[in-house]
Design a protein around this motif. Sequence first.
Motif, PDB file in Angstrom:
ATOM      1  N   TRP A  84       0.825  -1.146  -0.448  1.00  0.00           N
ATOM      2  CA  TRP A  84       0.000   0.020  -0.206  1.00  0.00           C
ATOM      3  C   TRP A  84       0.779   1.301  -0.069  1.00  0.00           C
ATOM      4  CZ3 TRP A  84      -0.535   4.568   3.163  1.00  0.00           C
ATOM      5  CH2 TRP A  84      -1.449   5.028   2.785  1.00  0.00           C
TER       6      TRP A  84
ATOM      7  N   GLU B 174       2.600   2.132  -3.312  1.00  0.00           N
ATOM      8  CA  GLU B 174       1.362   2.760  -4.759  1.00  0.00           C
ATOM      9  C   GLU B 174       0.892   4.056  -3.929  1.00  0.00           C
ATOM     10  OE1 GLU B 174      -1.845  -0.182  -3.772  1.00  0.00           O
ATOM     11  OE2 GLU B 174      -1.090  -1.983  -4.980  1.00  0.00           O
ATOM     12  N   HIS B 175       1.601   4.333  -2.607  1.00  0.00           N
ATOM     13  CA  HIS B 175       1.078   5.770  -2.189  1.00  0.00           C
ATOM     14  C   HIS B 175       2.393   7.135  -2.131  1.00  0.00           C
ATOM     15  CE1 HIS B 175      -2.998   3.507  -1.335  1.00  0.00           C
ATOM     16  NE2 HIS B 175      -3.497   4.775  -1.907  1.00  0.00           N
ATOM     17  N   ASP B 176       3.581   6.289  -2.417  1.00  0.00           N
ATOM     18  CA  ASP B 176       4.366   6.839  -2.290  1.00  0.00           C
ATOM     19  C   ASP B 176       4.275   7.280  -1.348  1.00  0.00           C
ATOM     20  OD1 ASP B 176       7.305   7.434  -4.028  1.00  0.00           O
ATOM     21  OD2 ASP B 176       5.676  10.402  -3.791  1.00  0.00           O
TER      22      ASP B 176
END
Length: 75
Positions: free
Chosen positions: A19, A22-24
């Motif tokens: 996660w 995916e969200h930097d």
Amino acid sequence: MSPATRAAYATDWQSFTVWCAEHDVLALQATPAQIASWLSSLAEAGRKASGIARARAALSHAFQGRGTTQSKPPA
């Protein structure tokens, strides 16, 4: 900690790091708001309250300074 708990925590940590990627977000530098967002995403995906509580416990364990990598949970 039992082997089953370690395995469950490892699964939760892996989910969190995916996660984060995916969200930097750097997993071990995640803010409380980012962690809350991940936990919310688990609820939105249909995870039961007990599973979300375990995921929170896994992150709590990880953030207690027991590890320095983001690829696996602290032992």
